[in-house]
Design a protein around this motif. Sequence first.
Motif, PDB file in Angstrom:
ATOM      1  N   LEU A  21       0.861  -1.183   0.000  1.00 40.21           N
ATOM      2  CA  LEU A  21       0.000   0.000   0.000  1.00 40.21           C
ATOM      3  C   LEU A  21       0.895   1.230   0.000  1.00 40.21           C
ATOM      4  CD1 LEU A  21      -2.722   1.472   0.237  1.00 40.21           C
ATOM      5  CD2 LEU A  21      -2.557   1.187   2.727  1.00 40.21           C
ATOM      6  N   VAL A  22       0.769   2.052  -1.043  1.00 35.38           N
ATOM      7  CA  VAL A  22       1.540   3.292  -1.166  1.00 35.38           C
ATOM      8  C   VAL A  22       0.624   4.454  -0.809  1.00 35.38           C
ATOM      9  CG1 VAL A  22       2.788   4.814  -2.736  1.00 35.38           C
ATOM     10  CG2 VAL A  22       3.041   2.327  -2.941  1.00 35.38           C
ATOM     11  N   VAL A  23       1.033   5.246   0.191  1.00 36.16           N
ATOM     12  CA  VAL A  23       0.221   6.371   0.651  1.00 36.16           C
ATOM     13  C   VAL A  23       1.019   7.659   0.477  1.00 36.16           C
ATOM     14  CG1 VAL A  23      -1.159   7.307   2.536  1.00 36.16           C
ATOM     15  CG2 VAL A  23      -0.774   4.827   2.384  1.00 36.16           C
ATOM     16  N   ASP A  24       0.535   8.541  -0.402  1.00 36.34           N
ATOM     17  CA  ASP A  24       1.220   9.813  -0.654  1.00 36.34           C
ATOM     18  C   ASP A  24       0.208  10.774  -1.246  1.00 36.34           C
ATOM     19  OD1 ASP A  24       2.997  11.894  -1.903  1.00 36.34           O
ATOM     20  OD2 ASP A  24       4.551  10.514  -1.190  1.00 36.34           O
ATOM     21  N   ASP A  25       0.246  12.038  -0.831  1.00 38.21           N
ATOM     22  CA  ASP A  25      -0.711  13.010  -1.357  1.00 38.21           C
ATOM     23  C   ASP A  25      -0.307  13.561  -2.720  1.00 38.21           C
ATOM     24  OD1 ASP A  25       1.460  14.352  -0.217  1.00 38.21           O
ATOM     25  OD2 ASP A  25       0.284  16.124   0.259  1.00 38.21           O
ATOM     26  N   ASP A  26       0.876  13.183  -3.216  1.00 38.95           N
ATOM     27  CA  ASP A  26       1.349  13.602  -4.534  1.00 38.95           C
ATOM     28  C   ASP A  26       0.885  12.567  -5.565  1.00 38.95           C
ATOM     29  OD1 ASP A  26       2.799  14.084  -6.873  1.00 38.95           O
ATOM     30  OD2 ASP A  26       4.573  14.756  -5.799  1.00 38.95           O
ATOM     31  N   GLN A  27      -0.113  12.926  -6.363  1.00 37.31           N
ATOM     32  CA  GLN A  27      -0.678  11.963  -7.310  1.00 37.31           C
ATOM     33  C   GLN A  27       0.351  11.509  -8.340  1.00 37.31           C
ATOM     34  OE1 GLN A  27      -4.345  13.126  -9.154  1.00 37.31           O
ATOM     35  NE2 GLN A  27      -4.352  11.410 -10.578  1.00 37.31           N
ATOM     36  N   ARG A  28       1.204  12.416  -8.778  1.00 36.94           N
ATOM     37  CA  ARG A  28       2.222  12.042  -9.762  1.00 36.94           C
ATOM     38  C   ARG A  28       3.138  10.965  -9.200  1.00 36.94           C
ATOM     39  NH1 ARG A  28       7.425  13.505 -10.556  1.00 36.94           N
ATOM     40  NH2 ARG A  28       8.263  13.326 -12.689  1.00 36.94           N
ATOM     41  N   LEU A  29       3.577  11.134  -7.954  1.00 36.01           N
ATOM     42  CA  LEU A  29       4.456  10.142  -7.349  1.00 36.01           C
ATOM     43  C   LEU A  29       3.720   8.823  -7.130  1.00 36.01           C
ATOM     44  CD1 LEU A  29       7.180   9.400  -6.172  1.00 36.01           C
ATOM     45  CD2 LEU A  29       6.439  10.345  -3.971  1.00 36.01           C
ATOM     46  N   ARG A  30       2.460   8.908  -6.717  1.00 34.25           N
ATOM     47  CA  ARG A  30       1.665   7.675  -6.549  1.00 34.25           C
ATOM     48  C   ARG A  30       1.603   6.893  -7.854  1.00 34.25           C
ATOM     49  NH1 ARG A  30      -2.255  10.947  -4.118  1.00 34.25           N
ATOM     50  NH2 ARG A  30      -3.767  10.499  -5.781  1.00 34.25           N
ATOM     51  N   ASP A  31       1.359   7.596  -8.945  1.00 36.14           N
ATOM     52  CA  ASP A  31       1.243   6.928 -10.236  1.00 36.14           C
ATOM     53  C   ASP A  31       2.573   6.324 -10.671  1.00 36.14           C
ATOM     54  OD1 ASP A  31      -1.410   7.635 -10.330  1.00 36.14           O
ATOM     55  OD2 ASP A  31      -1.103   9.378 -11.642  1.00 36.14           O
ATOM     56  N   LEU A  32       3.672   7.060 -10.445  1.00 36.79           N
ATOM     57  CA  LEU A  32       4.997   6.543 -10.789  1.00 36.79           C
ATOM     58  C   LEU A  32       5.331   5.283  -9.987  1.00 36.79           C
ATOM     59  CD1 LEU A  32       7.056   9.854 -11.052  1.00 36.79           C
ATOM     60  CD2 LEU A  32       6.569   8.259 -12.919  1.00 36.79           C
ATOM     61  N   LEU A  33       5.055   5.338  -8.686  1.00 37.34           N
ATOM     62  CA  LEU A  33       5.356   4.183  -7.834  1.00 37.34           C
ATOM     63  C   LEU A  33       4.468   2.997  -8.185  1.00 37.34           C
ATOM     64  CD1 LEU A  33       5.950   5.819  -4.332  1.00 37.34           C
ATOM     65  CD2 LEU A  33       7.646   4.856  -5.893  1.00 37.34           C
ATOM     66  N   ARG A  34       3.202   3.254  -8.457  1.00 32.86           N
ATOM     67  CA  ARG A  34       2.303   2.155  -8.809  1.00 32.86           C
ATOM     68  C   ARG A  34       2.814   1.434 -10.060  1.00 32.86           C
ATOM     69  NH1 ARG A  34      -3.923   3.244  -8.826  1.00 32.86           N
ATOM     70  NH2 ARG A  34      -3.221   5.135  -9.906  1.00 32.86           N
ATOM     71  N   ARG A  35       3.212   2.196 -11.052  1.00 36.30           N
ATOM     72  CA  ARG A  35       3.691   1.590 -12.300  1.00 36.30           C
ATOM     73  C   ARG A  35       5.033   0.882 -12.093  1.00 36.30           C
ATOM     74  NH1 ARG A  35       3.216   5.701 -15.054  1.00 36.30           N
ATOM     75  NH2 ARG A  35       5.346   6.504 -15.092  1.00 36.30           N
ATOM     76  N   TYR A  36       5.963   1.558 -11.433  1.00 34.52           N
ATOM     77  CA  TYR A  36       7.304   0.983 -11.259  1.00 34.52           C
ATOM     78  C   TYR A  36       7.274  -0.277 -10.403  1.00 34.52           C
ATOM     79  CZ  TYR A  36      12.218   0.547 -10.041  1.00 34.52           C
ATOM     80  OH  TYR A  36      13.487   0.071  -9.855  1.00 34.52           O
ATOM     81  N   LEU A  37       6.561  -0.234  -9.298  1.00 35.44           N
ATOM     82  CA  LEU A  37       6.519  -1.399  -8.405  1.00 35.44           C
ATOM     83  C   LEU A  37       5.777  -2.561  -9.058  1.00 35.44           C
ATOM     84  CD1 LEU A  37       5.903   0.372  -4.980  1.00 35.44           C
ATOM     85  CD2 LEU A  37       8.058  -0.548  -5.875  1.00 35.44           C
ATOM     86  N   ALA A  38       4.723  -2.261  -9.818  1.00 36.71           N
ATOM     87  CA  ALA A  38       4.007  -3.320 -10.528  1.00 36.71           C
ATOM     88  C   ALA A  38       4.916  -3.989 -11.555  1.00 36.71           C
ATOM     89  CB  ALA A  38       2.760  -2.757 -11.201  1.00 36.71           C
TER      90      ALA A  38
END
Length: 240
Positions: A21-38
């Motif tokens: 579970l990635v929790v961050d208020d920065d949507q850009r970073l959330r999207d980057l982490l979701r893609r990279y970790l996946a």
Amino acid sequence: MTGADPAAAAAPDTDDQPHVLVVDDDQRLRDLLRRYLAENGFRVTVAGDAAEARARLAAMHFDLLVLDVMMPGENGLELTRSLRSGSEMPILLLTAMGEAANRIAGLESGADDYLAKPFEPRELLLRMRTILRRGATAPTAAVALIQFGPFRFEPRRGELRRGATAVRLTQAETGLLRALAENPGTAVSREELADAIGIQGSVRTVDVQMTRLRRKVEADPRYPRYLQTVRGTGYVLIPD
């Protein structure tokens, strides 16, 4: 985050993958982490703040929480302290404040590790895998059971009990106690303890983890009976 590995191959989404579970208020970073970790073998769920994270945690099981410190409303340190009262789930904090005092505050709140922004995605990946490996790998120590005062610790299971009651430990605390239990009555250096539990950065963080562990096992943590300091070296576990 300074960029993703363009060569990373997308991994199939299966139940065998660690769920983070990635929790961050920065949507850009959330999207980057979701893609990279996946792309690197994780199932990824995201949340924009602590309230959304609590809803996700109530509905699903996660193997690891990657949590931003500076968020509006309930911040990452407050959420970590709250979760630690009833959960052993590993927590890795992300923050723009990378000074030693901030890192120590994060560890004191109950986090297992702390990574300053901006960071290389590969370093985040390595730290996440190290945390998960600490929880999954059985120790090689021959010690099956060690007793000190009213406590019984089984290194192979990573289980600490006071009588019939289980004592909740974080992965870092379990690793610290396990490393000391492998060498009962013998001083173990801070450097060795840091290596044993995968702590990054200053070995001062070992002292922070020890303070937290003493609060759980010592009648008076200021005057420890079982987890003693060896001046100039590190720590020693004094069993019965």
